[in-house]
Motif scaffolding. Structure first.
Motif, PDB file in Angstrom:
ATOM      1  N   ASP A   2       0.814  -1.212   0.000  1.00 61.91           N
ATOM      2  CA  ASP A   2       0.000   0.000   0.000  1.00 61.91           C
ATOM      3  C   ASP A   2       0.845   1.258   0.000  1.00 61.91           C
ATOM      4  O   ASP A   2       0.390   2.317  -0.436  1.00 61.91           O
ATOM      5  CB  ASP A   2      -0.926  -0.002   1.223  1.00 61.91           C
ATOM      6  CG  ASP A   2      -2.003  -1.081   1.119  1.00 61.91           C
ATOM      7  OD1 ASP A   2      -2.242  -1.554  -0.006  1.00 61.91           O
ATOM      8  OD2 ASP A   2      -2.588  -1.442   2.163  1.00 61.91           O
ATOM      9  N   PHE A   3       2.079   1.158   0.502  1.00 61.08           N
ATOM     10  CA  PHE A   3       2.927   2.346   0.586  1.00 61.08           C
ATOM     11  C   PHE A   3       3.254   2.906  -0.796  1.00 61.08           C
ATOM     12  O   PHE A   3       3.615   4.077  -0.933  1.00 61.08           O
ATOM     13  CB  PHE A   3       4.218   2.026   1.352  1.00 61.08           C
ATOM     14  CG  PHE A   3       5.171   1.127   0.615  1.00 61.08           C
ATOM     15  CD1 PHE A   3       6.138   1.655  -0.227  1.00 61.08           C
ATOM     16  CD2 PHE A   3       5.097  -0.249   0.763  1.00 61.08           C
ATOM     17  CE1 PHE A   3       7.028   0.838  -0.901  1.00 61.08           C
ATOM     18  CE2 PHE A   3       5.990  -1.073   0.088  1.00 61.08           C
ATOM     19  CZ  PHE A   3       6.947  -0.538  -0.738  1.00 61.08           C
ATOM     20  N   SER A   5       1.324   3.678  -3.042  1.00 65.47           N
ATOM     21  CA  SER A   5       0.317   4.678  -3.427  1.00 65.47           C
ATOM     22  C   SER A   5       0.183   5.779  -2.378  1.00 65.47           C
ATOM     23  O   SER A   5      -0.751   6.572  -2.429  1.00 65.47           O
ATOM     24  CB  SER A   5      -1.046   4.001  -3.634  1.00 65.47           C
ATOM     25  OG  SER A   5      -1.474   3.341  -2.448  1.00 65.47           O
ATOM     26  N   ASN A   6       1.116   5.841  -1.440  1.00 71.53           N
ATOM     27  CA  ASN A   6       1.069   6.821  -0.354  1.00 71.53           C
ATOM     28  C   ASN A   6       2.166   7.856  -0.575  1.00 71.53           C
ATOM     29  O   ASN A   6       3.351   7.566  -0.424  1.00 71.53           O
ATOM     30  CB  ASN A   6       1.244   6.111   0.994  1.00 71.53           C
ATOM     31  CG  ASN A   6       0.971   7.035   2.168  1.00 71.53           C
ATOM     32  OD1 ASN A   6       1.400   8.184   2.188  1.00 71.53           O
ATOM     33  ND2 ASN A   6       0.255   6.520   3.164  1.00 71.53           N
ATOM     34  N   THR A   7       1.776   9.068  -0.927  1.00 70.83           N
ATOM     35  CA  THR A   7       2.739  10.127  -1.232  1.00 70.83           C
ATOM     36  C   THR A   7       3.628  10.444  -0.045  1.00 70.83           C
ATOM     37  O   THR A   7       4.849  10.630  -0.196  1.00 70.83           O
ATOM     38  CB  THR A   7       2.002  11.397  -1.680  1.00 70.83           C
ATOM     39  OG1 THR A   7       1.278  11.127  -2.878  1.00 70.83           O
ATOM     40  CG2 THR A   7       2.980  12.531  -1.938  1.00 70.83           C
ATOM     41  N   VAL A   9       4.517   8.541   2.568  1.00 70.84           N
ATOM     42  CA  VAL A   9       5.473   7.465   2.844  1.00 70.84           C
ATOM     43  C   VAL A   9       6.587   7.456   1.809  1.00 70.84           C
ATOM     44  O   VAL A   9       7.778   7.335   2.145  1.00 70.84           O
ATOM     45  CB  VAL A   9       4.748   6.103   2.881  1.00 70.84           C
ATOM     46  CG1 VAL A   9       5.766   4.962   2.974  1.00 70.84           C
ATOM     47  CG2 VAL A   9       3.779   6.039   4.050  1.00 70.84           C
ATOM     48  N   VAL A 406       2.425  14.426   8.046  1.00 72.80           N
ATOM     49  CA  VAL A 406       1.391  14.237   7.035  1.00 72.80           C
ATOM     50  C   VAL A 406       0.923  15.567   6.454  1.00 72.80           C
ATOM     51  O   VAL A 406       0.462  15.633   5.301  1.00 72.80           O
ATOM     52  CB  VAL A 406       0.201  13.457   7.632  1.00 72.80           C
ATOM     53  CG1 VAL A 406      -0.535  14.296   8.665  1.00 72.80           C
ATOM     54  CG2 VAL A 406      -0.744  12.956   6.547  1.00 72.80           C
ATOM     55  N   HIS A 411       1.440  17.971  -2.138  1.00 68.97           N
ATOM     56  CA  HIS A 411       0.309  17.233  -2.698  1.00 68.97           C
ATOM     57  C   HIS A 411       0.606  16.916  -4.163  1.00 68.97           C
ATOM     58  O   HIS A 411       0.135  17.591  -5.078  1.00 68.97           O
ATOM     59  CB  HIS A 411      -0.981  18.035  -2.546  1.00 68.97           C
ATOM     60  CG  HIS A 411      -1.290  18.399  -1.122  1.00 68.97           C
ATOM     61  ND1 HIS A 411      -1.635  17.467  -0.173  1.00 68.97           N
ATOM     62  CD2 HIS A 411      -1.260  19.598  -0.476  1.00 68.97           C
ATOM     63  CE1 HIS A 411      -1.847  18.060   0.984  1.00 68.97           C
ATOM     64  NE2 HIS A 411      -1.614  19.361   0.827  1.00 68.97           N
ATOM     65  N   ALA A 414       1.465  10.083  -6.064  1.00 66.03           N
ATOM     66  CA  ALA A 414       2.424   9.113  -5.538  1.00 66.03           C
ATOM     67  C   ALA A 414       3.290   8.531  -6.643  1.00 66.03           C
ATOM     68  O   ALA A 414       4.469   8.225  -6.432  1.00 66.03           O
ATOM     69  CB  ALA A 414       1.683   8.003  -4.792  1.00 66.03           C
TER      70      ALA A 414
END
Length: 481
Positions: A2-3, A5-7, A9, A406, A411, A414
Motif C-alpha cells: 500500500d505504501f 500509493s502513499n505520497t 510514505v 502528514v 500534494h 504518488a
C-alpha cells in the motif's frame, strides 16, 4: 504494498535515501579536513617531508568525497521545495535562512579555498597555503553547525510560534540556540571526527599489513590514535548528554529508543532492556533481556529518576513514533559501535605504551591492524543509525509537537514520487560504486613520495647516462645526499 500509493510514505523514503547517502561524504570532509590541518601543521613545524606527503595523499581522498558530497547535497535540499513545500512555506522564514547560512557561510568558504589547498603548494607561500587548509576545514565544519542547528530546531522549536499556519520568529537567536542545538552540534562534530580518524587509521593499517610504506603509515596511525584518545571517550560522554536531552524534551522518542511500553513513575527504579523484540501491534516486547534499575543509572547516574519514563502506551497512537524495532536497534548499533571504537583505542594505546607501534614492530601486530581495517567503515554505520533514531524517532512530527509530517508533504501524485525515488536509488547506487572504485584506485596507487617539496631547493647536476647524453638530476637535495 500500500505504501506505493502513499505520497507521504514515498516522500519520507526518498528523503531518507538521499539524506543517509549524502551524509556519508561530508562526514569524511569535516573530519579529514581537521586531519589535514594537523599534518600540514606538523610539516610546517618540523619540515619532516613525511608530513608533507601525508597532506598531499589524504587530500586526494578529501576532494573525491567533497565532489560526491556536493553532487548529493543539492538534490536533497531541493526536496524541501518539491516534496515538502507546505513545510517549507510554514517555516521558511527561519529554516530557509539557516539552510542559506550553510550554503553562504560554509560551502562557499570551503569551495573558495579548496583550489588553493589542492593546487597552491608551489604557487603560494606556505603560510597562505596553511591558512587555505584551515579555511577549508572551517568551512566543512561550519556546515555541520548550520545543518545541525536547523535540524535541532525541528527537534525542539524555539524563538517563535505558529500563527495562521506559519512560524513567526520572535527571537532569532533563541531559535538558533534552541535546547537541542549545542549538544547536537557537538555530538555530530565528534562523530564526524571519530569516523574520519578511524577511516584514516584503517587505511593506514591496510598499508602496514601489506608491508607498503609501513614506516610512513605508522606515522598517520599514531597521529590518529593520539587524537582518538581524546575523541572516542568524549563522544561517548556527549552521546550520554544527548540521551539526557531526549529524556527531558522528547519522552515519546526515548520510549521508542528503549522499547518502554509501560510508564515508570518518577522516584522509582527504571529497568533497561539490553535486547528485545518490540511488537508495535501488540504494544509490548515479545521477549527481552532486562537489567534491573539500569536505565536510571544510564540517564541520571542514579537508581531513581527525577522524572517519569513515560511508556509508549501512554501516548495516543497518532502522537507517538512507530517502527519501534528500527529505532530501538539503530540506537543500540550506534552505542555498540561507539564503545567498540573506544575499546580499539584503549587496545592500541596499550600497545603504543609497550613500544609495539614503532616503525620496526608495528608490522608484527597483525590482529590489531586487522581490527583497525574492520573498524574503518563502522563510524559511517553509527552515524546513519544515529540519524535514523533522530528523525524516525521524531515522528509523527516534522516540527516537533507543532507540524505533523502528514501535513508537511507536497500534494503530488504518488506515482511521481515513486519515479523520482527510483531514479535517486539508481543514480546513487552508481555514484556509490564509482566512489568506491576511484577511492580504491587512489588507495592502491598509494602516496607519491617523489613530489617536489615546496621550499626545498633542487639542484640539477649532469648525470652521464650514455656517451654524449646528459640528463639533469631533478631529485630534491635531501634525496641526492
Amino acid at each position: 504494498m500500500d505504501f506505493l500509493s502513499n505520497t507521504v510514505v514515498l516522500s519520507r523514503m526518498q528523503f531518507a535515501l538521499t539524506a543517509l547517502f549524502h551524509m556519508l561524504w561530508p562526514t569524511i570532509t569535516t573530519g579529514v579536513g581537521i586531519y589535514l590541518v594537523i599534518v600540514e601543521g606538523l610539516w610546517l613545524r618540523t619540515r619532516n617531508p613525511d608530513y608533507y606527503y601525508h597532506a598531499r595523499f589524504w587530500s586526494k581522498l578529501y576532494v573525491l568525497n567533497f565532489g560526491i558530497g556536493v553532487a548529493t547535497g543539492i538534490p536533497m535540499e531541493f526536496q524541501f521545495g518539491t516534496n515538502w513545500a507546505p513545510f517549507s512555506e510554514a517555516v521558511g522564514n527561519f529554516f530557509g535562512s539557516v539552510i542559506g547560512f550553510e550554503a553562504a557561510w560554509a560551502f562557499m568558504l570551503e569551495a573558495a579555498f579548496l583550489g588553493i589547498m589542492l593546487f597552491g603548494w608551489e604557487r603560494v607561500n606556505s603560510t597562505i597555503h596553511y591558512v587555505a587548509t584551515i579555511m577549508v576545514a572551517l568551512g566543512a565544519n561550519l556546515s555541520t553547525l548550520w545543518i545541525l542547528t536547523a535540524n535541532s530546531w525541528m527537534q525542539s522549536p524555539a524563538g517563535g510560534e505558529i500563527v495562521n499556519g506559519k512560524f513567526i520568529v520572535r527571537d532569532y537567536f533563541q531559535a538558533i540556540a534552541n535546547p537541542f542545538m549545542a549538544k547536537s552540534v557537538l555530538h555530530m562534530f565528534f562523530a564526524t571526527l571519530e569516523t574520519s580518524l578511524f577511516l584514516v587509521g584503517g587505511i593506514s593499517a591496510w598499508y602496514i599489513l601489506n608491508n607498503r610504506h609501513p614506516a610512513f603509515f605508522s606515522k598517520s596511525l599514531r597521529i590518529v590514535l593520539a587524537a582518538a584518545i581524546a575523541v572516542a571517550p568524549m563522544q561517548i560522554y556527549i552521546g550520554h548528554l544527548s540521551g539526557e536531552q531526549v529524556y527531558h524534551y522528547q519522552p515519546a522518542k526515548l520510549a521508542a529508543m528503549e522499547a518502554q511500553w509501560e510508564t515508570t513513575p518518577a522516584g522509582q527504579p527504571a529497568d533497561w532492556s539490553l535486547v528485545a523484540l518490540p511488537n508495535d501491534k501488540a504494544q509490548k516486547n515479545n521477549w527481552e533481556i532486562i537489567i534491573p534499575n539500569a536505565l536510571g543509572y544510564i540517564l541520571e547516574f542514579k537508581q531513581n529518576l527525577t522524572e517519569p519514563v513515560v511508556g509508549l502506551r501512554d501516548f495516543k497512537p497518532e502522537d507517538r513514533p512507530h517502527l519501534v524495532g528500527l529505532i530501538y536497534y539503530s540506537f543500540r548499533i550506534m552505542i555498540g559501535i561507539g564503545f567498540f571504537l573506544a575499546f580499539l583505542m584503549l587496545w592500541s594505546m596499550l600497545y603504543w605504551l609497550l613500544g609495539k607501534l614503532n616503525s620496526k614492530k608495528i608490522t608484527e601486530q597483525r590482529w590489531l591492524l586487522r581490527t583497525w581495517i574492520f573498524a574503518a567503515p563502522l563510524g559511517f554505520i553509527a552515524i546513519d543509525s544515529g540519524w535514523i533514531v533522530r528523525c524516525v524517532g521524531r515522528q509523527p512530527w516534522t516540527l516537533y509537537n507543532q507540524i505533523r509530517t502528514v501535513d508537511s508533504a507536497s500534494h503530488v501524485p504518488a506515482s511521481n514520487v515513486l519515479v523520482s525515488l527510483s531514479g535517486f536509488a539508481i543514480v546513487y547506487a552508481v555514484l556509490f560504486v564509482a566512489t568506491l572504485y576511484f577511492g580504491s584506485r587512489i588507495i592502491r596507487k598509494g602516496p607519491n613520495l617523489e613530489l617536489p617539496i615546496p621550499g626545498v631547493e633542487t639542484i640539477r647536476p649532469a648525470i652521464d647516462t650514455s656517451p654524449g647524453e646528459f640528463v639533469p638530476d631533478e631529485r630534491p637535495v635531501e634525496a641526492q645526499q
